[in-house]
Write a protein that holds these residues in place. Structure first.
Motif, PDB file in Angstrom:
ATOM      1  N   LYS A 104      -0.176   6.853   8.286  1.00 17.74           N
ATOM      2  CA  LYS A 104      -0.848   8.618   8.016  1.00 17.74           C
ATOM      3  C   LYS A 104      -0.816   9.399   8.420  1.00 17.74           C
ATOM      4  CE  LYS A 104      -5.409  10.169   6.865  1.00 17.74           C
ATOM      5  NZ  LYS A 104      -5.546  11.080   7.558  1.00 17.74           N
ATOM      6  N   ASN A 154      -3.325  11.444  -3.580  1.00 17.67           N
ATOM      7  CA  ASN A 154      -4.616  10.964  -3.625  1.00 17.67           C
ATOM      8  C   ASN A 154      -5.047  11.467  -4.949  1.00 17.67           C
ATOM      9  OD1 ASN A 154      -6.010  12.833  -2.934  1.00 17.67           O
ATOM     10  ND2 ASN A 154      -6.930  12.189  -1.193  1.00 17.67           N
ATOM     11  N   SER A 190       0.006   4.279   1.989  1.00 18.09           N
ATOM     12  CA  SER A 190      -0.242   3.476   3.613  1.00 18.09           C
ATOM     13  C   SER A 190       0.048   3.141   3.294  1.00 18.09           C
ATOM     14  CB  SER A 190      -1.993   4.659   4.697  1.00 18.09           C
ATOM     15  OG  SER A 190      -1.959   5.971   5.084  1.00 18.09           O
ATOM     16  N   PRO A 191       0.190   1.875   4.683  1.00 19.92           N
ATOM     17  CA  PRO A 191       0.813   0.332   4.497  1.00 19.92           C
ATOM     18  C   PRO A 191      -0.756  -0.357   4.537  1.00 19.92           C
ATOM     19  CG  PRO A 191       2.219   1.386   6.381  1.00 19.92           C
ATOM     20  CD  PRO A 191       1.269   2.098   6.121  1.00 19.92           C
ATOM     21  N   ASN A 192      -0.859  -1.727   3.737  1.00 20.89           N
ATOM     22  CA  ASN A 192      -1.826  -2.293   3.445  1.00 20.89           C
ATOM     23  C   ASN A 192      -1.790  -3.766   4.087  1.00 20.89           C
ATOM     24  OD1 ASN A 192      -0.454  -3.521   1.816  1.00 20.89           O
ATOM     25  ND2 ASN A 192      -2.220  -2.613   0.147  1.00 20.89           N
ATOM     26  N   ALA A 193      -2.811  -4.685   3.958  1.00 15.91           N
ATOM     27  CA  ALA A 193      -1.782  -6.200   3.737  1.00 15.91           C
ATOM     28  C   ALA A 193      -1.106  -6.291   3.217  1.00 15.91           C
ATOM     29  CB  ALA A 193      -3.326  -6.942   4.216  1.00 15.91           C
ATOM     30  N   SER A 199       1.363  -4.955   2.573  1.00 13.80           N
ATOM     31  CA  SER A 199       2.655  -4.286   3.353  1.00 13.80           C
ATOM     32  C   SER A 199       3.363  -5.165   3.581  1.00 13.80           C
ATOM     33  CB  SER A 199       2.274  -3.187   3.457  1.00 13.80           C
ATOM     34  OG  SER A 199       2.203  -2.220   2.782  1.00 13.80           O
ATOM     35  N   GLY A 254       1.136  -1.315  -0.213  1.00  9.20           N
ATOM     36  CA  GLY A 254       0.286   0.027   0.274  1.00  9.20           C
ATOM     37  C   GLY A 254       1.094   0.925   0.087  1.00  9.20           C
ATOM     38  N   HIS A 255       0.473   1.994  -0.924  1.00  9.59           N
ATOM     39  CA  HIS A 255       0.864   3.430  -0.484  1.00  9.59           C
ATOM     40  C   HIS A 255       0.090   5.026  -1.191  1.00  9.59           C
ATOM     41  CE1 HIS A 255       3.897   6.871  -2.111  1.00  9.59           C
ATOM     42  NE2 HIS A 255       4.199   6.074  -1.592  1.00  9.59           N
ATOM     43  N   ALA A 264      -1.415   1.313   9.574  1.00 10.33           N
ATOM     44  CA  ALA A 264      -1.855   2.322   8.702  1.00 10.33           C
ATOM     45  C   ALA A 264      -1.753   4.195   9.155  1.00 10.33           C
ATOM     46  CB  ALA A 264      -3.031   2.300   8.217  1.00 10.33           C
ATOM     47  N   LEU A 308      -2.342  -3.711  11.532  1.00  9.53           N
ATOM     48  CA  LEU A 308      -2.072  -3.053  10.377  1.00  9.53           C
ATOM     49  C   LEU A 308      -3.065  -2.041  10.327  1.00  9.53           C
ATOM     50  CD1 LEU A 308      -1.770  -2.596   7.062  1.00  9.53           C
ATOM     51  CD2 LEU A 308      -3.858  -3.412   6.389  1.00  9.53           C
ATOM     52  N   GLU A 309      -4.206  -1.734  11.473  1.00  9.66           N
ATOM     53  CA  GLU A 309      -4.681  -0.440  11.605  1.00  9.66           C
ATOM     54  C   GLU A 309      -3.993   0.439  12.687  1.00  9.66           C
ATOM     55  OE1 GLU A 309      -9.424   1.206  13.720  1.00  9.66           O
ATOM     56  OE2 GLU A 309      -8.339  -0.705  14.129  1.00  9.66           O
TER      57      GLU A 309
END
Length: 437
Positions: free
Chosen positions: A159, A376, A104-107, A109, A101-102, A155, A151-152
Protein backbone atom coordinates in the motif's frame (compact mmCIF):
# COMPACT_ATOMS: atom_id res chain seq x y z
CA UNK A 1 -24.35 11.02 -36.76
CA UNK A 2 -22.90 9.94 -33.41
CA UNK A 3 -21.63 12.48 -30.89
CA UNK A 4 -18.02 12.79 -29.79
CA UNK A 5 -18.96 11.29 -26.41
CA UNK A 6 -20.51 8.27 -28.10
CA UNK A 7 -17.49 7.86 -30.37
CA UNK A 8 -15.02 8.04 -27.49
CA UNK A 9 -16.85 5.28 -25.64
CA UNK A 10 -17.17 3.26 -28.85
CA UNK A 11 -13.41 3.51 -29.47
CA UNK A 12 -12.56 2.41 -25.94
CA UNK A 13 -14.97 -0.54 -25.85
CA UNK A 14 -13.91 -1.68 -29.33
CA UNK A 15 -10.26 -1.61 -28.25
CA UNK A 16 -11.08 -3.80 -25.25
CA UNK A 17 -12.97 -6.31 -27.39
CA UNK A 18 -10.42 -6.43 -30.22
CA UNK A 19 -7.44 -7.10 -27.93
CA UNK A 20 -8.81 -10.16 -26.12
CA UNK A 21 -6.62 -13.01 -24.93
CA UNK A 22 -8.51 -15.85 -26.63
CA UNK A 23 -8.15 -14.72 -30.26
CA UNK A 24 -4.52 -13.71 -29.67
CA UNK A 25 -3.68 -17.14 -28.25
CA UNK A 26 -5.40 -18.83 -31.21
CA UNK A 27 -3.25 -16.84 -33.64
CA UNK A 28 0.07 -17.27 -31.89
CA UNK A 29 0.14 -20.64 -30.12
CA UNK A 30 0.08 -23.68 -32.40
CA UNK A 31 0.00 -27.30 -31.26
CA UNK A 32 -0.03 -30.23 -33.67
CA UNK A 33 1.32 -33.78 -33.63
CA UNK A 34 2.38 -33.33 -30.01
CA UNK A 35 4.55 -30.27 -30.72
CA UNK A 36 3.67 -26.89 -29.22
CA UNK A 37 5.08 -23.76 -30.87
CA UNK A 38 4.94 -20.02 -30.18
CA UNK A 39 7.17 -17.36 -31.77
CA UNK A 40 9.61 -20.01 -33.01
CA UNK A 41 9.94 -21.73 -29.63
CA UNK A 42 9.10 -25.44 -30.12
CA UNK A 43 8.32 -28.00 -27.42
CA UNK A 44 7.77 -31.72 -28.06
CA UNK A 45 5.39 -32.22 -25.16
CA UNK A 46 5.66 -36.00 -25.15
CA UNK A 47 9.32 -35.74 -24.22
CA UNK A 48 8.72 -34.24 -20.78
CA UNK A 49 7.94 -36.18 -17.61
CA UNK A 50 5.77 -33.40 -16.15
CA UNK A 51 3.93 -30.49 -17.77
CA UNK A 52 3.28 -27.74 -15.23
CA UNK A 53 1.32 -24.53 -15.78
CA UNK A 54 1.61 -21.53 -13.43
CA UNK A 55 -0.76 -18.63 -14.19
CA UNK A 56 -0.53 -15.40 -12.19
CA UNK A 57 -2.31 -12.09 -12.76
CA UNK A 58 -5.58 -10.42 -13.62
CA UNK A 59 -5.77 -12.42 -16.86
CA UNK A 60 -4.72 -15.71 -15.24
CA UNK A 61 -8.00 -17.57 -15.75
CA UNK A 62 -8.54 -16.18 -19.25
CA UNK A 63 -5.00 -17.08 -20.30
CA UNK A 64 -5.24 -20.56 -18.80
CA UNK A 65 -8.48 -21.35 -20.60
CA UNK A 66 -7.10 -20.08 -23.93
CA UNK A 67 -3.80 -21.96 -23.49
CA UNK A 68 -5.45 -25.28 -22.63
CA UNK A 69 -7.76 -24.98 -25.65
CA UNK A 70 -4.76 -24.61 -27.93
CA UNK A 71 -2.69 -27.55 -26.66
CA UNK A 72 -5.38 -30.08 -27.58
CA UNK A 73 -5.02 -33.58 -26.16
CA UNK A 74 -1.97 -32.54 -24.13
CA UNK A 75 -4.20 -30.47 -21.84
CA UNK A 76 -4.95 -33.60 -19.81
CA UNK A 77 -1.25 -33.90 -18.90
CA UNK A 78 -0.94 -30.35 -17.60
CA UNK A 79 -1.15 -29.72 -13.88
CA UNK A 80 -0.62 -26.47 -12.05
CA UNK A 81 -1.70 -23.41 -10.13
CA UNK A 82 -3.88 -20.45 -11.13
CA UNK A 83 -3.76 -17.21 -9.14
CA UNK A 84 -6.23 -14.45 -10.01
CA UNK A 85 -8.36 -11.78 -8.31
CA UNK A 86 -11.65 -13.67 -8.73
CA UNK A 87 -13.09 -16.97 -7.51
CA UNK A 88 -13.27 -19.34 -10.47
CA UNK A 89 -13.38 -23.10 -10.80
CA UNK A 90 -10.26 -25.07 -11.65
CA UNK A 91 -10.17 -26.28 -15.29
CA UNK A 92 -9.41 -29.86 -14.16
CA UNK A 93 -8.44 -31.92 -11.13
CA UNK A 94 -4.77 -31.29 -11.77
CA UNK A 95 -5.10 -27.59 -10.98
CA UNK A 96 -5.31 -25.62 -7.75
CA UNK A 97 -6.83 -22.13 -7.71
CA UNK A 98 -5.99 -19.29 -5.34
CA UNK A 99 -7.75 -15.95 -5.05
CA UNK A 100 -5.10 -13.37 -4.35
CA UNK A 101 -5.59 -9.78 -3.20
CA UNK A 102 -5.27 -6.66 -5.31
CA UNK A 103 -4.03 -3.91 -5.03
CA UNK A 104 -2.74 -5.26 -1.70
CA UNK A 105 -1.85 -8.90 -0.97
CA UNK A 106 -4.20 -10.98 1.17
CA UNK A 107 -3.95 -14.38 2.85
CA UNK A 108 -4.70 -15.99 -0.52
CA UNK A 109 -1.67 -14.20 -2.01
CA UNK A 110 0.61 -15.71 0.60
CA UNK A 111 -0.93 -19.19 0.22
CA UNK A 112 -0.51 -18.94 -3.56
CA UNK A 113 3.16 -17.95 -3.33
CA UNK A 114 3.92 -20.78 -0.91
CA UNK A 115 2.12 -23.30 -3.15
CA UNK A 116 3.94 -22.10 -6.28
CA UNK A 117 7.38 -22.19 -4.67
CA UNK A 118 6.79 -25.65 -3.23
CA UNK A 119 5.62 -26.95 -6.62
CA UNK A 120 8.50 -25.45 -8.61
CA UNK A 121 11.12 -26.78 -6.24
CA UNK A 122 10.05 -30.35 -7.12
CA UNK A 123 10.82 -29.93 -10.84
CA UNK A 124 13.78 -31.53 -12.63
CA UNK A 125 15.54 -31.07 -15.96
CA UNK A 126 13.06 -33.55 -17.46
CA UNK A 127 10.07 -31.24 -16.86
CA UNK A 128 8.49 -28.26 -18.66
CA UNK A 129 6.89 -25.36 -16.80
CA UNK A 130 4.79 -22.79 -18.67
CA UNK A 131 4.23 -19.49 -16.88
CA UNK A 132 1.27 -17.30 -17.92
CA UNK A 133 1.98 -13.85 -16.49
CA UNK A 134 -0.27 -10.78 -16.60
CA UNK A 135 -0.55 -7.53 -14.68
CA UNK A 136 -1.53 -7.48 -11.04
CA UNK A 137 0.64 -10.43 -10.09
CA UNK A 138 2.81 -8.31 -7.82
CA UNK A 139 0.03 -8.34 -5.22
CA UNK A 140 -1.82 -11.52 -6.18
CA UNK A 141 1.08 -13.83 -5.21
CA UNK A 142 3.50 -12.69 -2.56
CA UNK A 143 5.96 -13.98 0.00
CA UNK A 144 8.85 -11.97 1.37
CA UNK A 145 12.39 -13.33 1.36
CA UNK A 146 12.73 -12.86 5.09
CA UNK A 147 10.84 -15.67 6.86
CA UNK A 148 7.94 -14.86 9.13
CA UNK A 149 6.95 -11.45 7.76
CA UNK A 150 3.25 -11.02 8.58
CA UNK A 151 0.48 -10.41 6.07
CA UNK A 152 -0.21 -7.09 7.80
CA UNK A 153 3.36 -5.93 7.15
CA UNK A 154 3.38 -7.21 3.57
CA UNK A 155 0.04 -5.51 2.77
CA UNK A 156 1.15 -2.25 4.40
CA UNK A 157 4.36 -2.33 2.35
CA UNK A 158 2.46 -2.76 -0.92
CA UNK A 159 0.00 0.00 0.00
CA UNK A 160 2.79 2.42 0.88
CA UNK A 161 4.56 1.75 -2.41
CA UNK A 162 1.42 2.04 -4.59
CA UNK A 163 0.44 5.34 -2.95
CA UNK A 164 3.95 6.84 -2.96
CA UNK A 165 3.55 8.54 -6.34
CA UNK A 166 6.45 6.55 -7.80
CA UNK A 167 6.09 5.08 -11.32
CA UNK A 168 5.33 1.38 -11.51
CA UNK A 169 8.86 0.39 -12.57
CA UNK A 170 10.27 2.12 -9.48
CA UNK A 171 7.66 0.52 -7.21
CA UNK A 172 8.50 -2.89 -8.60
CA UNK A 173 12.24 -2.36 -8.23
CA UNK A 174 11.70 -2.12 -4.49
CA UNK A 175 9.16 -4.96 -4.33
CA UNK A 176 11.45 -7.31 -6.25
CA UNK A 177 14.23 -6.94 -3.72
CA UNK A 178 11.93 -7.80 -0.82
CA UNK A 179 10.16 -10.77 -2.40
CA UNK A 180 10.77 -14.50 -2.74
CA UNK A 181 8.65 -14.72 -5.91
CA UNK A 182 9.60 -11.58 -7.88
CA UNK A 183 12.62 -10.38 -9.84
CA UNK A 184 13.38 -13.73 -11.52
CA UNK A 185 13.07 -15.75 -8.32
CA UNK A 186 10.34 -18.05 -9.68
CA UNK A 187 12.69 -18.93 -12.55
CA UNK A 188 15.36 -19.68 -9.96
CA UNK A 189 12.95 -21.94 -8.07
CA UNK A 190 11.95 -23.78 -11.27
CA UNK A 191 15.49 -24.39 -12.58
CA UNK A 192 16.74 -26.71 -14.05
CA UNK A 193 13.33 -27.38 -15.69
CA UNK A 194 12.70 -26.02 -19.19
CA UNK A 195 10.70 -22.80 -18.93
CA UNK A 196 8.39 -20.81 -21.22
CA UNK A 197 6.73 -17.57 -20.13
CA UNK A 198 3.83 -16.07 -22.10
CA UNK A 199 3.05 -12.46 -21.17
CA UNK A 200 -0.04 -10.30 -21.38
CA UNK A 201 1.81 -7.09 -20.65
CA UNK A 202 0.70 -4.00 -18.75
CA UNK A 203 4.15 -2.40 -18.68
CA UNK A 204 6.05 -0.25 -21.22
CA UNK A 205 7.68 -2.02 -24.16
CA UNK A 206 11.06 -3.47 -23.23
CA UNK A 207 10.33 -3.54 -19.50
CA UNK A 208 9.10 -7.10 -19.02
CA UNK A 209 11.03 -7.34 -15.77
CA UNK A 210 8.47 -4.87 -14.38
CA UNK A 211 5.42 -6.95 -15.38
CA UNK A 212 4.06 -8.45 -12.14
CA UNK A 213 7.54 -7.55 -10.86
CA UNK A 214 9.20 -9.96 -13.32
CA UNK A 215 8.89 -13.32 -11.50
CA UNK A 216 10.49 -15.29 -14.35
CA UNK A 217 12.56 -12.61 -16.10
CA UNK A 218 16.13 -11.37 -15.51
CA UNK A 219 15.96 -8.27 -13.33
CA UNK A 220 17.59 -5.08 -14.57
CA UNK A 221 17.10 -3.24 -11.28
CA UNK A 222 19.63 -3.49 -8.46
CA UNK A 223 19.64 -3.09 -4.72
CA UNK A 224 21.25 0.31 -5.29
CA UNK A 225 18.25 1.31 -7.41
CA UNK A 226 15.94 0.25 -4.59
CA UNK A 227 17.86 2.37 -2.06
CA UNK A 228 17.84 5.39 -4.40
CA UNK A 229 14.08 5.08 -5.05
CA UNK A 230 13.38 4.75 -1.34
CA UNK A 231 15.22 8.00 -0.70
CA UNK A 232 13.69 9.85 -3.65
CA UNK A 233 10.11 9.04 -2.64
CA UNK A 234 10.55 9.17 1.14
CA UNK A 235 9.74 5.50 1.55
CA UNK A 236 11.54 5.16 4.87
CA UNK A 237 8.76 7.27 6.42
CA UNK A 238 5.92 5.49 4.58
CA UNK A 239 6.98 1.85 4.91
CA UNK A 240 6.40 -0.37 7.99
CA UNK A 241 9.29 -0.03 10.44
CA UNK A 242 10.61 -3.56 9.91
CA UNK A 243 10.88 -3.02 6.14
CA UNK A 244 12.23 0.51 6.40
CA UNK A 245 14.99 -0.81 8.68
CA UNK A 246 16.19 -3.20 5.94
CA UNK A 247 16.50 -0.29 3.54
CA UNK A 248 18.24 1.96 6.04
CA UNK A 249 20.62 -0.90 6.91
CA UNK A 250 21.17 -1.55 3.17
CA UNK A 251 20.62 -5.27 3.75
CA UNK A 252 18.47 -6.13 0.69
CA UNK A 253 19.47 -9.24 -1.31
CA UNK A 254 20.27 -8.92 -5.04
CA UNK A 255 17.98 -10.48 -7.66
CA UNK A 256 18.96 -12.85 -10.55
CA UNK A 257 20.38 -11.06 -13.60
CA UNK A 258 20.69 -11.65 -17.34
CA UNK A 259 23.27 -14.32 -18.05
CA UNK A 260 22.66 -16.20 -14.81
CA UNK A 261 22.62 -19.97 -15.29
CA UNK A 262 19.04 -20.24 -14.01
CA UNK A 263 17.81 -18.65 -17.27
CA UNK A 264 19.72 -21.04 -19.56
CA UNK A 265 16.52 -22.94 -20.48
CA UNK A 266 14.09 -20.00 -20.33
CA UNK A 267 12.17 -18.47 -23.25
CA UNK A 268 9.69 -15.58 -23.26
CA UNK A 269 6.85 -14.45 -25.59
CA UNK A 270 4.64 -11.34 -25.41
CA UNK A 271 1.09 -12.24 -26.45
CA UNK A 272 -0.52 -8.81 -26.00
CA UNK A 273 0.55 -5.39 -24.72
CA UNK A 274 -0.71 -1.81 -24.61
CA UNK A 275 0.24 -1.33 -28.28
CA UNK A 276 -2.37 -3.99 -29.13
CA UNK A 277 -5.00 -1.95 -27.31
CA UNK A 278 -3.89 1.30 -28.92
CA UNK A 279 -3.79 -0.10 -32.46
CA UNK A 280 -7.32 -1.48 -32.09
CA UNK A 281 -8.57 1.88 -30.83
CA UNK A 282 -6.89 3.68 -33.72
CA UNK A 283 -8.50 1.32 -36.21
CA UNK A 284 -11.96 2.00 -34.83
CA UNK A 285 -11.42 5.76 -34.63
CA UNK A 286 -10.48 5.88 -38.32
CA UNK A 287 -13.59 3.87 -39.18
CA UNK A 288 -15.62 6.55 -37.38
CA UNK A 289 -14.02 9.30 -39.45
CA UNK A 290 -11.43 10.67 -37.02
CA UNK A 291 -7.86 11.65 -37.87
CA UNK A 292 -5.77 9.61 -35.43
CA UNK A 293 -2.53 10.51 -33.69
CA UNK A 294 -0.79 8.33 -31.09
CA UNK A 295 1.37 9.83 -28.36
CA UNK A 296 2.70 7.77 -25.47
CA UNK A 297 5.19 10.39 -24.29
CA UNK A 298 3.45 10.80 -20.94
CA UNK A 299 3.69 7.17 -19.87
CA UNK A 300 4.39 7.03 -16.11
CA UNK A 301 4.08 10.80 -15.73
CA UNK A 302 2.04 12.32 -12.95
CA UNK A 303 -1.66 12.64 -13.81
CA UNK A 304 -1.41 16.45 -13.64
CA UNK A 305 1.54 16.67 -16.01
CA UNK A 306 0.02 14.11 -18.39
CA UNK A 307 -3.33 15.95 -18.57
CA UNK A 308 -1.61 19.25 -19.34
CA UNK A 309 0.62 17.66 -21.97
CA UNK A 310 -2.08 15.69 -23.81
CA UNK A 311 -4.53 18.60 -23.92
CA UNK A 312 -1.75 20.82 -25.24
CA UNK A 313 -0.87 18.24 -27.87
CA UNK A 314 -4.53 17.95 -28.89
CA UNK A 315 -4.75 21.73 -29.27
CA UNK A 316 -1.71 21.68 -31.57
CA UNK A 317 -3.19 18.93 -33.73
CA UNK A 318 -6.53 20.70 -33.91
CA UNK A 319 -5.01 23.78 -35.51
CA UNK A 320 -4.37 21.86 -38.71
CA UNK A 321 -7.57 19.82 -39.09
CA UNK A 322 -10.96 18.90 -37.67
CA UNK A 323 -12.08 15.64 -36.03
CA UNK A 324 -8.82 14.84 -34.30
CA UNK A 325 -8.45 11.75 -32.12
CA UNK A 326 -5.41 11.59 -29.83
CA UNK A 327 -4.73 8.17 -28.28
CA UNK A 328 -2.33 7.56 -25.43
CA UNK A 329 -1.68 4.20 -23.77
CA UNK A 330 0.17 3.53 -20.55
CA UNK A 331 -0.33 4.65 -16.98
CA UNK A 332 -0.17 7.88 -15.04
CA UNK A 333 0.73 8.20 -11.37
CA UNK A 334 -1.27 9.73 -8.54
CA UNK A 335 0.28 10.38 -5.13
CA UNK A 336 -2.45 9.63 -2.61
CA UNK A 337 -2.13 10.95 0.98
CA UNK A 338 -2.19 8.31 3.69
CA UNK A 339 -5.40 9.66 5.19
CA UNK A 340 -7.34 9.90 1.91
CA UNK A 341 -10.75 8.22 2.20
CA UNK A 342 -12.07 8.86 -1.30
CA UNK A 343 -13.15 6.39 -3.95
CA UNK A 344 -11.65 6.18 -7.43
CA UNK A 345 -8.42 5.55 -9.29
CA UNK A 346 -5.89 7.14 -11.62
CA UNK A 347 -8.19 7.10 -14.66
CA UNK A 348 -11.05 8.94 -12.99
CA UNK A 349 -8.58 11.33 -11.35
CA UNK A 350 -7.02 12.06 -14.75
CA UNK A 351 -10.44 12.64 -16.33
CA UNK A 352 -11.42 15.13 -13.64
CA UNK A 353 -8.11 16.96 -14.04
CA UNK A 354 -8.89 17.32 -17.75
CA UNK A 355 -12.44 18.57 -17.15
CA UNK A 356 -11.40 22.05 -16.02
CA UNK A 357 -9.26 23.13 -19.03
CA UNK A 358 -11.87 21.78 -21.50
CA UNK A 359 -14.83 23.43 -19.73
CA UNK A 360 -17.24 25.11 -22.15
CA UNK A 361 -15.64 23.59 -25.23
CA UNK A 362 -16.25 20.62 -27.53
CA UNK A 363 -13.34 18.42 -26.46
CA UNK A 364 -14.13 15.00 -24.96
CA UNK A 365 -11.67 13.09 -22.76
CA UNK A 366 -11.93 9.42 -21.78
CA UNK A 367 -9.53 7.49 -19.59
CA UNK A 368 -10.07 3.83 -18.77
CA UNK A 369 -8.27 0.73 -17.57
CA UNK A 370 -8.23 -2.34 -19.79
CA UNK A 371 -8.73 -4.58 -16.75
CA UNK A 372 -12.10 -2.94 -16.08
CA UNK A 373 -11.07 -1.79 -12.60
CA UNK A 374 -9.88 1.69 -11.62
CA UNK A 375 -8.38 1.89 -8.16
CA UNK A 376 -10.79 1.07 -5.33
CA UNK A 377 -13.90 1.73 -7.44
CA UNK A 378 -16.12 -0.58 -9.54
CA UNK A 379 -15.58 1.57 -12.64
CA UNK A 380 -13.02 1.09 -15.41
CA UNK A 381 -12.65 4.85 -15.84
CA UNK A 382 -14.58 7.92 -16.88
CA UNK A 383 -15.61 10.20 -19.73
CA UNK A 384 -15.71 13.99 -19.34
CA UNK A 385 -16.58 16.88 -21.65
CA UNK A 386 -17.10 20.62 -21.70
CA UNK A 387 -20.17 20.38 -19.46
CA UNK A 388 -18.64 18.32 -16.64
CA UNK A 389 -17.41 21.28 -14.59
CA UNK A 390 -20.80 23.04 -14.59
CA UNK A 391 -22.74 19.85 -13.94
CA UNK A 392 -20.52 19.12 -10.93
CA UNK A 393 -21.27 22.58 -9.51
CA UNK A 394 -24.98 21.94 -10.00
CA UNK A 395 -24.67 18.68 -8.05
CA UNK A 396 -23.07 20.57 -5.18
CA UNK A 397 -19.76 18.71 -5.46
CA UNK A 398 -17.22 20.85 -7.36
CA UNK A 399 -14.50 19.12 -9.38
CA UNK A 400 -11.84 20.80 -7.25
CA UNK A 401 -13.34 19.31 -4.08
CA UNK A 402 -13.48 15.79 -5.53
CA UNK A 403 -9.87 16.06 -6.69
CA UNK A 404 -8.71 17.32 -3.29
CA UNK A 405 -10.46 14.39 -1.59
CA UNK A 406 -9.22 11.85 -4.18
CA UNK A 407 -12.88 11.00 -4.56
CA UNK A 408 -13.32 11.09 -8.33
CA UNK A 409 -15.63 8.10 -8.52
CA UNK A 410 -18.23 9.57 -6.15
CA UNK A 411 -18.60 12.70 -8.27
CA UNK A 412 -18.34 11.06 -11.67
CA UNK A 413 -20.90 8.43 -10.72
CA UNK A 414 -23.35 11.18 -9.69
CA UNK A 415 -22.79 12.81 -13.07
CA UNK A 416 -23.27 9.56 -15.01
CA UNK A 417 -19.76 9.92 -16.43
CA UNK A 418 -18.24 6.67 -15.17
CA UNK A 419 -17.50 3.73 -17.49
CA UNK A 420 -18.34 0.37 -15.94
CA UNK A 421 -17.39 -2.79 -17.79
CA UNK A 422 -16.74 -5.18 -14.92
CA UNK A 423 -13.45 -7.14 -14.75
CA UNK A 424 -12.36 -7.95 -18.31
CA UNK A 425 -10.01 -10.86 -17.62
CA UNK A 426 -7.31 -8.86 -19.40
CA UNK A 427 -4.81 -6.20 -18.43
CA UNK A 428 -3.00 -4.10 -21.05
CA UNK A 429 -2.59 -0.87 -19.06
CA UNK A 430 -4.81 2.18 -19.60
CA UNK A 431 -6.10 3.89 -22.72
CA UNK A 432 -6.82 7.60 -22.97
CA UNK A 433 -8.98 8.87 -25.83
CA UNK A 434 -9.11 12.62 -26.50
CA UNK A 435 -11.45 13.86 -29.26
CA UNK A 436 -11.61 17.36 -30.74
CA UNK A 437 -14.50 17.66 -33.28
Amino acid sequence: MSTAREDALDIFLYALKASRVGPAMEQRLVSRDGVMEIDGHRYALGGYERLVLIAIGKAAHTMTAAFLRQVGDARERFEGIIVGPEDEAAPSQGFRVHRGGHPSPNAGSMEAAADILQTLQTLTERDLVVFLISGGGSALAEQFLEPGVSLETIAATHKALVESGAPIAAINAVRKHLSAVKGGRLAAAAAPAEQLTIFVSDVPKGELDALSSGPTFPDRSTVEDAYRIAEEYGLEERLPAAIAEKIVARSLVETPKEGDAIFARSRWSVLLDSASLEEAGARRARELGWHVEIDDSCDDWSAERAAEYLLGRLAELRRGRKRVCLLSAGEVTVKVPRDAQGKGGRNQHFALLASTPIAGGEVVVLSGGSDGIDGNSPAAGALVDGTTLVRAEEKGYPVSAALAAFDGHTLLERLGDTITTGPTGNNLRDLRVLLAP
